[in-house]
Design a protein around this motif. Structure first.
Motif, mmCIF file in Angstrom:
data_model
loop_
_atom_site.group_PDB
_atom_site.id
_atom_site.type_symbol
_atom_site.label_atom_id
_atom_site.label_comp_id
_atom_site.label_asym_id
_atom_site.label_seq_id
_atom_site.Cartn_x
_atom_site.Cartn_y
_atom_site.Cartn_z
ATOM 1 N N THR A 1 10.282 -19.963 -4.462
ATOM 2 C CA THR A 1 11.628 -19.887 -3.892
ATOM 3 C C THR A 1 12.264 -18.594 -4.355
ATOM 4 N N CYS A 2 13.005 -17.938 -3.472
ATOM 5 C CA CYS A 2 13.761 -16.750 -3.861
ATOM 6 C C CYS A 2 15.236 -16.959 -3.535
ATOM 7 N N ALA A 3 16.081 -16.884 -4.562
ATOM 8 C CA ALA A 3 17.530 -17.031 -4.423
ATOM 9 C C ALA A 3 18.139 -15.629 -4.415
ATOM 10 N N VAL A 4 18.506 -15.149 -3.223
ATOM 11 C CA VAL A 4 18.674 -13.714 -3.056
ATOM 12 C C VAL A 4 20.003 -13.128 -3.534
ATOM 13 N N THR A 5 21.075 -13.950 -3.609
ATOM 14 C CA THR A 5 22.338 -13.332 -4.043
ATOM 15 C C THR A 5 23.202 -14.234 -4.912
ATOM 16 N N SER B 1 10.483 -12.811 1.755
ATOM 17 C CA SER B 1 9.521 -13.642 2.484
ATOM 18 C C SER B 1 8.209 -12.904 2.683
ATOM 19 N N GLU B 2 8.293 -11.658 3.068
ATOM 20 C CA GLU B 2 7.083 -10.864 3.280
ATOM 21 C C GLU B 2 6.295 -10.688 1.982
ATOM 22 N N ALA B 3 7.009 -10.707 0.845
ATOM 23 C CA ALA B 3 6.341 -10.558 -0.452
ATOM 24 C C ALA B 3 5.678 -11.850 -0.914
ATOM 25 N N GLY B 4 6.037 -12.987 -0.295
ATOM 26 C CA GLY B 4 5.373 -14.239 -0.653
ATOM 27 C C GLY B 4 6.267 -15.426 -0.910
ATOM 28 N N ALA B 5 7.585 -15.281 -0.765
ATOM 29 C CA ALA B 5 8.480 -16.423 -0.958
ATOM 30 C C ALA B 5 8.406 -17.351 0.245
ATOM 31 N N ARG C 1 11.021 -20.328 -9.064
ATOM 32 C CA ARG C 1 12.134 -19.732 -8.328
ATOM 33 C C ARG C 1 12.540 -18.426 -8.981
ATOM 34 N N VAL C 2 12.577 -17.368 -8.202
ATOM 35 C CA VAL C 2 13.038 -16.058 -8.648
ATOM 36 C C VAL C 2 14.280 -15.676 -7.841
ATOM 37 N N GLY C 3 14.773 -14.480 -8.077
ATOM 38 C CA GLY C 3 15.867 -13.956 -7.264
ATOM 39 C C GLY C 3 17.012 -13.411 -8.079
ATOM 40 N N LEU C 4 17.795 -12.545 -7.448
ATOM 41 C CA LEU C 4 18.909 -11.894 -8.129
ATOM 42 C C LEU C 4 20.053 -12.855 -8.418
ATOM 43 N N GLU C 5 20.034 -14.047 -7.831
ATOM 44 C CA GLU C 5 20.991 -15.071 -8.252
ATOM 45 C C GLU C 5 20.758 -15.466 -9.694
ATOM 46 N N ARG D 1 7.107 -10.286 -5.976
ATOM 47 C CA ARG D 1 5.782 -9.687 -6.181
ATOM 48 C C ARG D 1 5.305 -9.876 -7.613
ATOM 49 N N LYS D 2 6.219 -9.799 -8.566
ATOM 50 C CA LYS D 2 5.826 -9.951 -9.964
ATOM 51 C C LYS D 2 5.344 -11.363 -10.253
ATOM 52 N N ILE D 3 6.090 -12.376 -9.810
ATOM 53 C CA ILE D 3 5.659 -13.742 -10.099
ATOM 54 C C ILE D 3 4.430 -14.091 -9.273
ATOM 55 N N ARG D 4 4.303 -13.534 -8.083
ATOM 56 C CA ARG D 4 3.090 -13.792 -7.301
ATOM 57 C C ARG D 4 1.855 -13.271 -8.046
#
Length: 309
Positions: free
Chosen positions: A8-12, A39-43, A253-257, A276-279
């Motif tokens: 999961t990526c929490a973007v903001t 999403s393109e990176a793998g989320a 779950r990653v993200g700038l949030e 990309r790092k966690i992938r």
């Protein structure tokens, strides 16, 4: 699916402010672009908040959400997960407005009221881009984030049962797992339960890796095979908790949030950089990253063709 890891990526989010990072997505176009890159990176799942495009202040205006939701959907197959937490100080009606408009596959659902402070972040800055930021951050020292049992029940009925939306159950403490079990016993939500353990926020369970092990033990006891674990640590604990979650058979779950950084003292340039790092870490452990459709199967989601955007 036993070796598939959902990213999961929490973007903001609704906590970090524009002063804290020039890379934080603010406008609908920036949020859409960042979500698509993630999403393109793998989320497989994109967790979404909105912000006032002029000031960067958190906003639950459904019109702002509708400026980026269709764009992300058109460009990706990602599962779009909307916040029901919103921003600090918002009413429940405000917080639910985007979900009522969009009828998404997933929304977040905080499993209890709590002290929720990020006031310590304000001490790092002497100048702010916008007038609202300093007071917003400092106010968290005297604020309680409310999600009473009545509020939780209302979200489960109005959003979950009405639209077939499922939940990312955000659990900031061990007691939140027991809160969820109470609603499970009342048959208000159905398995599989996507349980997101959150570690390191002031007011919640501390950012010690031992706590994640105990968190999983309690969840195992309460929910058996009826749940899917995910977890993250706030700030500097981010990648350690993600790695531990994957090692325990969970998701991440990653993200700038959740963290503005990619390394010690180094701001992440984008959400995709964290994905990309966690992938790389997950695949280095011999695990596979789940696609959006695999995430839908694992979590029994209704599908992207059943949303309102």
């Amino acid at each position: 699916m036993s070796n598939k890891v959902i990213i999961t990526c929490a973007v903001t989010g609704g906590i970090h402010t524009p002063t804290m990072s020039p890379h934080l997505p603010i406008t609908p176009s920036e949020i859409a672009a960042s979500a698509i890159e993630a999403s393109e990176a793998g989320a497989a799942i994109i967790h979404l908040h909105a912000r006032d495009p002029e000031t960067g202040k958190p906003s639950q205006d459904p019109e702002l959400f509708m400026q980026f939701l269709p764009r992300i959907k058109q460009a990706t197959n990602a599962v779009l997960n909307l916040t029901t937490g919103g921003g600090l100080g918002m009413s429940l009606d405000e917080r639910l407005a985007p979900a009522h408009r969009a009828k998404p596959e997933v929304t977040s659902l905080n499993m209890g009221s709590m002290n929720f402070s990020v006031a310590q972040l304000g001490k790092k800055y002497t100048e702010w881009k916008h007038d609202w930021e300093k007071d917003y951050i400092e106010s968290t020292w005297k604020m309680i984030y409310p999600n009473t049992f009545e509020m939780i029940e209302r979200i489960m009925i109005e959003v979950g049962q009405e639209y077939g939306t499922r939940f990312e159950f955000e659990c900031y403490d061990i007691g939140h797992l027991y809160n969820l079990k109470m609603f499970v016993d009342r048959d208000l939500v159905k398995p599989p339960f996507f349980i997101q353990g959150i570690f390191g926020i002031s007011g919640g369970v501390g950012g010690d890796l031992e706590n994640l092990v105990y968190f999983k033990q309690v969840a195992d006891r309460l929910f058996g095979s009826d749940y899917r674990l995910s977890a993250f640590g706030i700030g500097k604990q981010q990648m350690a908790f993600l790695t531990q979650s994957a090692l325990l058979g969970g998701n991440v779950r990653v993200g700038l949030e959740d963290s503005l950084y990619i390394g010690r003292g180094q701001l992440a340039q984008s959400n995709a950089e964290q994905v990309r790092k966690i992938r790389m870490i997950v695949e280095g452990l011999g695990l596979e990253v789940a696609t959006p459709d695999e995430a839908r199967e694992i979590l029994n989601l209704k599908g992207g063709d059943m949303v309102g955007f």
